[in-house]
Design a protein around this motif. Structure first.
Motif, PDB file in Angstrom:
ATOM      1  N   ILE A 246       0.837  -1.231  -0.331  1.00  0.00           N
ATOM      2  CA  ILE A 246       0.094  -0.039  -0.172  1.00  0.00           C
ATOM      3  C   ILE A 246       0.931   0.862  -0.209  1.00  0.00           C
ATOM      4  CG2 ILE A 246      -1.601   1.498   1.146  1.00  0.00           C
ATOM      5  CD1 ILE A 246      -2.595  -1.497   2.625  1.00  0.00           C
ATOM      6  N   LEU A 247       0.901   2.058  -1.126  1.00  0.00           N
ATOM      7  CA  LEU A 247       1.095   3.541  -1.007  1.00  0.00           C
ATOM      8  C   LEU A 247       0.473   4.532  -1.016  1.00  0.00           C
ATOM      9  CD1 LEU A 247       3.700   2.370  -3.984  1.00  0.00           C
ATOM     10  CD2 LEU A 247       4.300   2.575  -1.298  1.00  0.00           C
ATOM     11  N   ALA A 248       0.258   5.572   0.037  1.00  0.00           N
ATOM     12  CA  ALA A 248      -0.748   6.541   0.497  1.00  0.00           C
ATOM     13  C   ALA A 248       0.048   8.328   1.025  1.00  0.00           C
ATOM     14  CB  ALA A 248      -1.714   5.777   1.153  1.00  0.00           C
ATOM     15  N   GLY A 249      -0.481   9.277   0.442  1.00  0.00           N
ATOM     16  CA  GLY A 249       0.600  10.138   0.349  1.00  0.00           C
ATOM     17  C   GLY A 249       0.008  11.134   0.052  1.00  0.00           C
ATOM     18  N   ASP A 250       0.625  12.687  -0.237  1.00  0.00           N
ATOM     19  CA  ASP A 250       0.339  13.602  -0.614  1.00  0.00           C
ATOM     20  C   ASP A 250       1.814  13.560  -2.094  1.00  0.00           C
ATOM     21  OD1 ASP A 250       0.789  15.683  -2.747  1.00  0.00           O
ATOM     22  OD2 ASP A 250       0.749  17.458  -0.839  1.00  0.00           O
ATOM     23  N   PHE A 251       1.596  12.977  -3.089  1.00  0.00           N
ATOM     24  CA  PHE A 251       2.161  12.409  -4.307  1.00  0.00           C
ATOM     25  C   PHE A 251       3.068  13.449  -4.710  1.00  0.00           C
ATOM     26  CE2 PHE A 251       1.719   8.775  -2.883  1.00  0.00           C
ATOM     27  CZ  PHE A 251       2.346   7.348  -2.993  1.00  0.00           C
ATOM     28  N   ASN A 252       1.936  14.837  -5.276  1.00  0.00           N
ATOM     29  CA  ASN A 252       1.925  15.543  -5.542  1.00  0.00           C
ATOM     30  C   ASN A 252       2.782  15.003  -7.493  1.00  0.00           C
ATOM     31  OD1 ASN A 252       1.934  18.626  -6.620  1.00  0.00           O
ATOM     32  ND2 ASN A 252       4.535  18.748  -5.518  1.00  0.00           N
ATOM     33  N   VAL A 253       1.897  14.884  -7.707  1.00  0.00           N
ATOM     34  CA  VAL A 253       2.581  13.932  -9.494  1.00  0.00           C
ATOM     35  C   VAL A 253       1.297  14.420 -10.436  1.00  0.00           C
ATOM     36  CG1 VAL A 253       3.812  12.684  -8.531  1.00  0.00           C
ATOM     37  CG2 VAL A 253       1.443  12.257  -8.955  1.00  0.00           C
ATOM     38  N   HIS A 254       1.762  14.731 -11.875  1.00  0.00           N
ATOM     39  CA  HIS A 254       0.704  15.689 -12.628  1.00  0.00           C
ATOM     40  C   HIS A 254       0.484  13.895 -13.671  1.00  0.00           C
ATOM     41  CE1 HIS A 254      -0.434  18.805 -10.636  1.00  0.00           C
ATOM     42  NE2 HIS A 254       0.846  18.804 -10.309  1.00  0.00           N
ATOM     43  N   ASN A 255      -0.326  13.833 -14.001  1.00  0.00           N
ATOM     44  CA  ASN A 255      -0.759  13.047 -14.806  1.00  0.00           C
ATOM     45  C   ASN A 255      -2.240  12.991 -15.717  1.00  0.00           C
ATOM     46  OD1 ASN A 255      -0.470  10.388 -17.085  1.00  0.00           O
ATOM     47  ND2 ASN A 255       1.217  10.120 -16.032  1.00  0.00           N
ATOM     48  N   THR A 256      -1.869  13.880 -16.971  1.00  0.00           N
ATOM     49  CA  THR A 256      -3.247  14.196 -17.759  1.00  0.00           C
ATOM     50  C   THR A 256      -3.983  12.555 -17.980  1.00  0.00           C
ATOM     51  OG1 THR A 256      -2.171  15.665 -18.522  1.00  0.00           O
ATOM     52  CG2 THR A 256      -4.688  14.884 -19.385  1.00  0.00           C
ATOM     53  N   ASP A 257      -3.595  11.586 -18.417  1.00  0.00           N
ATOM     54  CA  ASP A 257      -4.078  10.466 -18.596  1.00  0.00           C
ATOM     55  C   ASP A 257      -4.814   9.514 -17.870  1.00  0.00           C
ATOM     56  OD1 ASP A 257      -4.008  11.387 -21.439  1.00  0.00           O
ATOM     57  OD2 ASP A 257      -2.090  10.087 -21.626  1.00  0.00           O
ATOM     58  N   TRP A 258      -2.817   9.165 -16.743  1.00  0.00           N
ATOM     59  CA  TRP A 258      -3.568   7.756 -15.573  1.00  0.00           C
ATOM     60  C   TRP A 258      -4.212   8.944 -14.971  1.00  0.00           C
ATOM     61  CZ3 TRP A 258      -0.021   7.573 -11.221  1.00  0.00           C
ATOM     62  CH2 TRP A 258      -0.311   6.628 -10.772  1.00  0.00           C
ATOM     63  N   LEU A 259      -4.035  10.276 -14.390  1.00  0.00           N
ATOM     64  CA  LEU A 259      -4.629  10.848 -13.410  1.00  0.00           C
ATOM     65  C   LEU A 259      -5.756  11.981 -13.391  1.00  0.00           C
ATOM     66  CD1 LEU A 259      -1.988  11.302 -10.943  1.00  0.00           C
ATOM     67  CD2 LEU A 259      -3.462   9.568 -10.476  1.00  0.00           C
ATOM     68  N   GLY A 260      -5.693  12.858 -14.772  1.00  0.00           N
ATOM     69  CA  GLY A 260      -7.313  13.398 -15.246  1.00  0.00           C
ATOM     70  C   GLY A 260      -6.145  14.909 -15.004  1.00  0.00           C
ATOM     71  N   SER A 261      -4.996  15.317 -14.614  1.00  0.00           N
ATOM     72  CA  SER A 261      -4.934  16.494 -14.237  1.00  0.00           C
ATOM     73  C   SER A 261      -4.506  17.082 -15.861  1.00  0.00           C
ATOM     74  CB  SER A 261      -2.931  16.145 -13.764  1.00  0.00           C
ATOM     75  OG  SER A 261      -2.645  14.958 -12.568  1.00  0.00           O
ATOM     76  N   THR A 262      -4.776  18.645 -15.233  1.00  0.00           N
ATOM     77  CA  THR A 262      -4.215  19.482 -15.953  1.00  0.00           C
ATOM     78  C   THR A 262      -3.184  19.563 -16.942  1.00  0.00           C
ATOM     79  OG1 THR A 262      -3.646  21.092 -14.588  1.00  0.00           O
ATOM     80  CG2 THR A 262      -5.662  20.829 -14.426  1.00  0.00           C
ATOM     81  N   LYS A 263      -2.530  19.058 -16.373  1.00  0.00           N
ATOM     82  CA  LYS A 263      -0.648  18.505 -16.972  1.00  0.00           C
ATOM     83  C   LYS A 263      -0.213  17.605 -17.349  1.00  0.00           C
ATOM     84  CE  LYS A 263       1.592  21.802 -13.523  1.00  0.00           C
ATOM     85  NZ  LYS A 263       2.806  22.577 -13.534  1.00  0.00           N
ATOM     86  N   THR A 264       1.048  17.370 -17.383  1.00  0.00           N
ATOM     87  CA  THR A 264       1.838  16.213 -17.172  1.00  0.00           C
ATOM     88  C   THR A 264       3.026  16.087 -16.891  1.00  0.00           C
ATOM     89  OG1 THR A 264      -0.024  14.482 -18.578  1.00  0.00           O
ATOM     90  CG2 THR A 264       2.077  14.000 -18.427  1.00  0.00           C
ATOM     91  N   THR A 265       3.917  15.640 -15.887  1.00  0.00           N
ATOM     92  CA  THR A 265       5.145  15.854 -15.891  1.00  0.00           C
ATOM     93  C   THR A 265       6.496  15.128 -15.769  1.00  0.00           C
ATOM     94  OG1 THR A 265       4.784  15.711 -13.556  1.00  0.00           O
ATOM     95  CG2 THR A 265       4.368  17.426 -13.887  1.00  0.00           C
ATOM     96  N   PRO A 266       7.443  14.933 -16.050  1.00  0.00           N
ATOM     97  CA  PRO A 266       8.051  14.130 -15.812  1.00  0.00           C
ATOM     98  C   PRO A 266       7.967  13.522 -14.341  1.00  0.00           C
ATOM     99  CG  PRO A 266       9.306  15.825 -16.644  1.00  0.00           C
ATOM    100  CD  PRO A 266       8.127  16.002 -16.193  1.00  0.00           C
ATOM    101  N   HIS A 267       7.718  13.725 -13.410  1.00  0.00           N
ATOM    102  CA  HIS A 267       7.662  12.680 -12.072  1.00  0.00           C
ATOM    103  C   HIS A 267       6.276  11.876 -12.135  1.00  0.00           C
ATOM    104  CE1 HIS A 267      10.042  15.570  -9.959  1.00  0.00           C
ATOM    105  NE2 HIS A 267      10.990  14.302 -10.195  1.00  0.00           N
ATOM    106  N   GLY A 268       5.110  12.405 -13.111  1.00  0.00           N
ATOM    107  CA  GLY A 268       3.536  12.097 -13.094  1.00  0.00           C
ATOM    108  C   GLY A 268       4.052  10.682 -14.039  1.00  0.00           C
ATOM    109  N   GLU A 269       4.806  10.820 -15.065  1.00  0.00           N
ATOM    110  CA  GLU A 269       4.959   9.589 -16.010  1.00  0.00           C
ATOM    111  C   GLU A 269       6.111   8.988 -15.309  1.00  0.00           C
ATOM    112  OE1 GLU A 269       6.800  11.312 -19.472  1.00  0.00           O
ATOM    113  OE2 GLU A 269       4.502  12.181 -20.231  1.00  0.00           O
ATOM    114  N   ALA A 270       6.999   9.391 -14.320  1.00  0.00           N
ATOM    115  CA  ALA A 270       7.546   7.767 -14.081  1.00  0.00           C
ATOM    116  C   ALA A 270       6.631   7.251 -12.678  1.00  0.00           C
ATOM    117  CB  ALA A 270       8.551   8.340 -13.640  1.00  0.00           C
ATOM    118  N   MET A 271       5.400   7.785 -11.966  1.00  0.00           N
ATOM    119  CA  MET A 271       5.136   7.504 -11.640  1.00  0.00           C
ATOM    120  C   MET A 271       3.774   6.419 -11.863  1.00  0.00           C
ATOM    121  SD  MET A 271       5.010   7.741  -8.082  1.00  0.00           S
ATOM    122  CE  MET A 271       3.818   6.036  -7.211  1.00  0.00           C
ATOM    123  N   GLU A 272       3.329   6.853 -12.821  1.00  0.00           N
ATOM    124  CA  GLU A 272       3.153   5.587 -13.812  1.00  0.00           C
ATOM    125  C   GLU A 272       3.340   4.414 -13.749  1.00  0.00           C
ATOM    126  OE1 GLU A 272      -0.811   5.857 -17.691  1.00  0.00           O
ATOM    127  OE2 GLU A 272       1.045   7.410 -17.410  1.00  0.00           O
TER     128      GLU A 272
END
Length: 338
Positions: free
Chosen positions: A5-31
């Protein structure tokens, strides 16, 4: 098996995976990380503005629900509550174990007890009955001349845990229960504070005592290489867990307890070691004996038995009869005189 289980404030952005307003390298790495470890993201809605920054990831194969609640305090993130519908892990019940205090044993009186025993009453034509009687006499002598105590410990307890630690923790819990019934009582508050301090001191003392004993044991130079490495592993916390994962039979039945796992293994290997039904009707083949000579009796000289008992390694585990090797080694001459 073990769940993640991983839980917390990851502060990542990924449009396709999380529906964020933008995609960042950290968001892609988290996916990529989640996909590599078969993790599922359970938070269904944005947790801050239009972005899902607070994530709950797991590899659970059961239902997981994550709901959003109003922020706590001055936080601008929604509060995420996740429910995991997972059965609690199986924990083996406490099993009593008798620990013999050999350093306080009265070895002369125990040896004299064995010398004065009439072993002719033990020997019968029934080997099982003879072994049972022999074990009973040895156990009787041990109970009379070797102090012992019965420990009830969980397999997951620390190696330094002692009965005194259990007593101290129980006293703390009792003080807490009394304080909960009368939360304004000053004397009960003081009693709880003292019990808490006593329990902490007891646990620290037990851990320090075990650590010092381990250091002396390693520095003594009297350990074999196997004993030395076993002690080092226990001290470093490596190799302490010997639990076999949950076993699933061919019919889908799952086994979590040690007994059920052992029985499942026994059934499996029994089936593998059985003769096939179409091989000679399931009977053993006729094997020709190479000699017609047979032994009707086997004689053992007391000196030979005594010599073998002296070779016993005291640190070896006790057998199913419950007679420690240390007792057989210390009293070998007296056991073999008759």
């Amino acid at each position: 098996g073990t769940r993640l289980i991983l839980a917390g404030d990851f502060n990542v952005h990924n449009t396709d995976w999380l529906g964020s307003t933008k995609t960042t390298p950290h968001g892609e790495a988290m996916e990529v990380l989640s996909a590599a470890h078969c993790l599922t993201q359970h938070v269904p809605e944005p947790t801050r503005g239009n972005n899902t920054l607070d994530l709950v990831l797991s590899d659970f194969d059961t239902t997981v629900t994550a709901t959003l609640h109003p922020p706590i305090g001055r936080s601008d993130h929604a509060c995420v509550v996740a429910d995991f519908l997972q059965a609690p892990p199986h924990r083996e019940p406490m099993t009593p174990r008798r620990v013999w205090r050999y350093n306080l044993a009265d070895w002369p009186r125990l040896r004299n007890f064995f010398r004065r025993t009439d072993w002719s009453t033990v020997i019968t034509d029934d080997i099982d009955l003879s072994c049972e009687r022999l074990t009973g006499i040895v156990s009787q002598g041990m109970m009379r001349f070797i102090p012992s105590k019965v420990l009830k410990l969980h397999s997951a307890d620390p190696v330094w845990w002692t009965p005194e630690c259990s007593d101290a923790v129980k006293s703390k819990q009792k003080a807490w229960k009394r304080l909960r019934l009368h939360p304004g009582d000053v004397q009960l508050q003081q009693a709880y504070t003292q019990a808490t301090a006593a329990a902490s001191a007891r646990l620290r003392r037990a851990e320090d005592t075990h650590a010092e004993a381990t250091r002396r044991k390693l520095a003594s130079g009297g350990l074999s290489s196997r004993e030395w490495w076993a002690t080092v592993k226990r001290a470093s916390g490596c190799g302490r867990s010997h639990e076999i994962p949950t076993i699933r039979d061919s019919d889908g039945t799952e086994h979590t307890s040690s007994k059920a796992k052992a029985e499942s293994f026994a059934r499996y290997f029994a089936a593998k070691c059985s003769l096939a039904n179409d091989l000679n009707g399931g009977t053993l083949p006729n094997i020709r004996h190479r000699s017609d000579a047979r032994l009707s009796t086997v004689h053992f000289r007391p000196q030979a038995v005594c010599r073998e008992l002296r070779k016993i390694v005291p640190s070896k585990a006790t057998g199913s009869d419950g007679v420690p090797g240390r007792v057989l080694q210390q009293c070998c001459e007296d056991l073999c005189k008759n």
